[in-house]
Write an enzyme that holds these catalytic residues in place. Structure first.
Site, PDB file in Angstrom:
ATOM      1  N   CYS B 317       0.851  -1.203   0.000  1.00  0.00           N
ATOM      2  CA  CYS B 317       0.000   0.000   0.000  1.00  0.00           C
ATOM      3  C   CYS B 317       0.887   1.254   0.000  1.00  0.00           C
ATOM      4  O   CYS B 317       0.638   2.222  -0.715  1.00  0.00           O
ATOM      5  CB  CYS B 317      -0.893  -0.049   1.238  1.00  0.00           C
ATOM      6  SG  CYS B 317      -1.771   1.461   1.560  1.00  0.00           S
ATOM      7  N   GLY B 318       1.967   1.201   0.791  1.00  0.00           N
ATOM      8  CA  GLY B 318       2.915   2.328   0.837  1.00  0.00           C
ATOM      9  C   GLY B 318       3.590   2.523  -0.507  1.00  0.00           C
ATOM     10  O   GLY B 318       3.646   3.637  -1.041  1.00  0.00           O
ATOM     11  N   TRP B 320       2.577   1.708  -3.364  1.00  0.00           N
ATOM     12  CA  TRP B 320       1.601   2.178  -4.350  1.00  0.00           C
ATOM     13  C   TRP B 320       1.552   3.716  -4.369  1.00  0.00           C
ATOM     14  O   TRP B 320       1.352   4.328  -5.407  1.00  0.00           O
ATOM     15  CB  TRP B 320       0.222   1.614  -3.992  1.00  0.00           C
ATOM     16  CG  TRP B 320      -0.862   2.019  -4.945  1.00  0.00           C
ATOM     17  CD1 TRP B 320      -1.179   1.424  -6.129  1.00  0.00           C
ATOM     18  CD2 TRP B 320      -1.777   3.103  -4.775  1.00  0.00           C
ATOM     19  NE1 TRP B 320      -2.238   2.074  -6.702  1.00  0.00           N
ATOM     20  CE2 TRP B 320      -2.624   3.108  -5.903  1.00  0.00           C
ATOM     21  CE3 TRP B 320      -1.970   4.067  -3.797  1.00  0.00           C
ATOM     22  CZ2 TRP B 320      -3.637   4.037  -6.064  1.00  0.00           C
ATOM     23  CZ3 TRP B 320      -2.980   4.987  -3.965  1.00  0.00           C
ATOM     24  CH2 TRP B 320      -3.797   4.967  -5.085  1.00  0.00           C
ATOM     25  N   HIS B 321       1.769   4.322  -3.195  1.00  0.00           N
ATOM     26  CA  HIS B 321       1.720   5.784  -3.131  1.00  0.00           C
ATOM     27  C   HIS B 321       2.922   6.444  -3.813  1.00  0.00           C
ATOM     28  O   HIS B 321       2.841   7.599  -4.230  1.00  0.00           O
ATOM     29  CB  HIS B 321       1.660   6.254  -1.670  1.00  0.00           C
ATOM     30  CG  HIS B 321       0.301   6.094  -1.076  1.00  0.00           C
ATOM     31  ND1 HIS B 321      -0.109   4.923  -0.496  1.00  0.00           N
ATOM     32  CD2 HIS B 321      -0.756   6.948  -0.985  1.00  0.00           C
ATOM     33  CE1 HIS B 321      -1.356   5.067  -0.076  1.00  0.00           C
ATOM     34  NE2 HIS B 321      -1.776   6.280  -0.361  1.00  0.00           N
ATOM     35  N   GLY B 322       4.033   5.766  -3.882  1.00  0.00           N
ATOM     36  CA  GLY B 322       5.201   6.350  -4.535  1.00  0.00           C
ATOM     37  C   GLY B 322       6.370   5.391  -4.468  1.00  0.00           C
ATOM     38  O   GLY B 322       6.454   4.552  -3.564  1.00  0.00           O
TER      39      GLY B 322
END
Lengths: 402, 402
Positions: B317-318, B320-322
């Site tokens: 999930c992390g 995915w953010h960058g």
């Protein structure tokens, strides 16, 4: 928690009781009302007790005066029988280093006397023929008696559709129909746009759209009134904790600087700035200075398309020069180059029909750094500019009599 | 932010008028698709559109086939495309480069020659929606047969750039219902939601962004109490920014009568970290739960496996953010937080149960602990690891560092 429950109840109430078509009509009516207010305020002078565009009513704190704001401000200074003097240019003429009670342009008003009305709308970081010049051009449609004064450094002139960050004002004036048709300028802009890379073109396209929409909706004029009179909505470093305070309540707090700053300021930075003024126009070959033809051709072209030919006779370009403290730090070749650029550029201005004034009797104590003036320096400039303006007026009167 | 461009503003109004004016369902869908395509092409350019068209075609055809092997291949292609466009530089710079800088540079050179200057717009959102679609069809769900429906599911403009991540089983029925007749209530609600979104984004979040960016590198120079205020500002900046954007997206869809999943539900009122993730970026957290955490085994294989699954899902999930380590660290931080929150009563035995009982009596402590945990996490989200840790330390340093 209570807040959340309250908002939920409110939402529920709205869902049950509000008639959606009425809400839509309300939104549309509210929107149209805002547009009407924007159009109304675009015809009013926004500023109260105005002396100059200080940081709290300018780009420095994200308050972007619209073309209409400045146009109406300048128009409010027109008095029948008096010659209007519009002061443009950059931070030097904006009075950086001078408190509002010792501002050079207020001194210029005193020196010129009752027959003139002076308004200073120069920007920090502006170019010679940006902002204030466009207002002068817009006013020329109405045949007022106006003289435009701006300061210039050597051959630095900028492109005629405005440079970052004041480009918005040109397009604002253009799309709102304030500016006159000027083929040389339009040709230049057309040519210049072909040179732009895609990454620069996209933000420009957005700017054009913004100004075209604003021509109809006038949201920028409306929002400036809100920011100036009611509350501001943008946090900036300059306004910080007072970011919500309306701009009308901010005082012009540009500090008074003394001459010790000349030596204290970042000397290498200022020396590089001074060098940059003349560097693009001459190159050193075998210890001799040879003109850079590309740089001069560009200057020549920009002189032609910056100011409309019929407005040049009432345009005064002033050089306040460089602080002697810094000038002496340049090597002999750099000093020679500096003088050569100034002579050639100002000679060119004269040949193109502009009036010029080179002020070269300022001393180190008249500057706060390499270019900005102390109140004393400002007063010296004011008296010489006043004399030159009178000379221009006399020349005009003599021509009219002939 | 694409919704606050003048282009969008100018394009949206005629589109909505035409959309509402067209009498037939098919006509509305065609108009909507045309606008979505124009919107996508305008903001992503041809280089950004083509990969999405290819991925959409693959997903559509694989889904239609209902062949489990083909669908698995389709999912693989989508995931590989995301890795290719978004994570190759991360692999060369921060994975290979960390072990062998020379090799990292060589890989970077190779990747630079094959990758476009920027990844296709919103590739992460597209990939997640396509993977969701294919996964659900593979599980036995009915594929979308109508190409018009699939195209609209793929490039529906309100959710195109930053979600919410849609579920096709909710979106398609909503779309079919919406185009049948104008829903005035939904339209009015959507308009209100769009306005509130713009208010959150432009008036609140953008100001907090300017403010937090300005103080980011002056963090150690500001008084200790203001460092805590900075942390609060940082947490509200991201919340208001993202939830504002989601409100605009959901509101725009509602104006066409289409329901998008909600993305935020007062996340800072959460009383534990699990509760927080039920309220924050809901469409992403449920996606991660349904398509990463549960397929990995979820909490069905003992405590250690549960912790590992949670940590992996949140690290993803992390990421995915960058494509940076600090995002992974942020994800892991939350993964560990959730594991602790879920497992401490079991792991600590009677002590854990006593803590749980104590906390259940004092909701304020639970709320404060949760909020602080989340707020500290934002330091990891916004800053590189070392800087985040330094800022965390400074929060507890009473005075100024020497």
């Amino acid at each position: 928690m209570k807040m959340k429950a309250y908002l939920e109840n409110l939402r529920q109430w709205a869902l049950e009781n509000l008639e959606p078509k009425l809400v839509m009509v309300g939104v549309v009516v509210g929107f149209l009302l805002c547009v009407a207010l924007g159009h109304y305020f675009a015809r009013q002078n926004l500023y109260v007790n105005y002396h100059r565009l200080h940081p709290y009513i300018s780009m420095d704190t994200q308050f972007l005066p619209t073309f209409s704001n400045l146009y109406e401000l300048v128009k409010s200074r027109i008095v029948p029988g008096k010659t209007l003097v519009i002061v443009g240019g950059d931070s030097v003429f904006n009075g950086q280093g001078q408190t509002v009670d010792k501002l050079w342009s207020d001194q210029l008003q005193k020196d010129l006397g009752d027959k003139y009305s002076v308004v200073n709308i120069s920007f920090r970081g502006g170019r010679v023929f940006e902002g204030a010049y466009w207002i002068y051009e817009a006013l020329s449609k109405e045949k007022h008696d106006v003289i435009f004064v701006a300061n210039a450094f050597g051959a630095v002139i900028g492109i005629p559709c405005g440079n970052t960050p004041y480009r918005y004002m040109y397009w604002d004036g253009h799309y709102k129909g304030f500016l006159r048709d000027f083929k040389a300028r339009e040709d230049f802009i057309k040519f210049n746009s072909t040179l732009l890379l895609d990454q620069f073109q996209k933000p420009l396209d957005e700017l054009y759209l913004c100004m075209q929409i604003d021509n109809y909706l006038r949201f920028r004029d409306l929002w400036n009134v809100v920011s100036y009179r009611l509350f501001s909505s943008i946090w900036t470093e300059g306004t910080a904790k007072d970011c919500l305070v309306p701009r009308i309540l901010f005082e012009d707090k540009i500090p008074l600087s003394d001459t010790t700053n000349v030596r204290d300021s970042d000397q290498s930075l200022w020396l590089n700035t001074v060098r940059k003024y003349s560097q693009p126009y001459y190159q050193t070959v075998n210890g001799k200075l040879l003109p850079n033809h590309y740089g001069w051709r560009e200057f020549d072209l920009l002189c032609d398309c910056a100011v409309m030919p019929d407005l040049r006779s009432n345009t005064l370009v002033v050089s306040t020069g460089v602080c002697p403290f810094y000038f002496d730090k340049l090597n002999s070749l750099e000093q020679e180059r500096h003088n050569m650029v100034l002579d050639r550029a100002f000679g060119q201005y004269v040949r193109k029909g502009y009036n010029t004034l080179i002020i070269n009797n300022l001393e180190t104590d008249d500057f706060i750094d390499a270019v900005h003036l102390t109140p004393a320096g400002g007063y010296k400039v004011a008296s010489q500019v006043a004399a030159k303006i009178r000379e221009i007026k006399e020349k005009q009167q003599n021509n009219n009599q002939k | 932010m694409i919704f606050n461009t003048y282009w969008f503003f100018l394009a949206l109004f005629p589109f909505l008028l035409i959309y509402w004016a067209v009498p037939s369902s098919l006509g509305r869908m065609v108009i909507l698709l045309i606008f979505c395509a124009v919107f996508h092409t305008h903001f992503a350019g041809a280089a950004g559109v083509i990969p999405i068209i290819v991925l959409a075609l693959i997903s559509y055809l694989c889904g239609l086939s209902k062949n489990r092997l083909l669908i698995a291949a389709g999912i693989t292609v989508c995931v590989l495309a995301l890795c290719f466009y978004k994570y190759l530089f991360f692999i060369s710079d921060e994975v290979i480069g960390a072990v062998n800088p020379e090799l990292g540079r060589s890989f970077k050179l190779i990747f630079t020659s094959v990758l476009p200057a920027a990844p296709p717009l919103a590739i992460s959102f597209f990939t997640f929606e396509f993977v969701h679609y294919l996964y659900e069809v593979r599980k036995g769900g009915e594929p979308i047969k109508n190409p018009l429906h699939f195209a609209l599911f793929s490039i529906f403009f309100p959710s195109l750039v930053a979600g919410p991540i849609k579920r096709y089983s909710q979106f398609i029925p909503s779309l079919e219902e919406a185009v049948k007749k104008i829903n005035w209530r939904s339209m009015a609600l959507g308009m209100v939601l769009v306005c509130s979104g713009f208010f959150k984004k432009l008036c609140l979040a953008d100001n907090l962004t300017s403010c937090t960016e300005y103080f980011a590198d002056k963090f150690e120079l500001i008084p200790p109490i203001e460092r805590w205020l900075y942390l609060i500002a940082l947490s509200f900046r991201i919340y208001l920014d993202f939830s504002g954007y989601s409100d605009i997206a959901i509101g725009l869809a509602a104006m066409m009568g289409i329901k998008l999943p909600s993305n935020f539900n007062w996340p800072y009122l959460a009383l534990n970290i699990r509760d927080f993730w039920h309220r924050w970026h809901i469409s992403l957290s449920t996606w991660i739960r349904d398509y990463v955490y549960i397929p990995l085994g979820g909490n069905r294989h003992g405590m250690v496996r549960t912790i590992c699954n949670g940590a992996f899902a949140f690290a993803l999930c992390g990421l995915w953010h960058g494509a940076h380590w600090n995002y992974i660290a942020w994800g892991l931080y939350h993964g560990i937080g959730i594991s602790v929150c879920l497992l401490y009563p079991k792991v600590l035995g009677p002590v854990g149960l006593k803590i749980q009982t104590f906390l259940s009596k004092f909701w304020f402590i639970k709320w404060l602990m949760t909020y602080l945990f989340v707020a500290f996490g934002w330091l990891l989200f916004f800053f590189p690891l070392s800087e985040a840790l330094e800022k965390f330390q400074l929060l507890f340093t009473f005075g100024y560092p020497k």
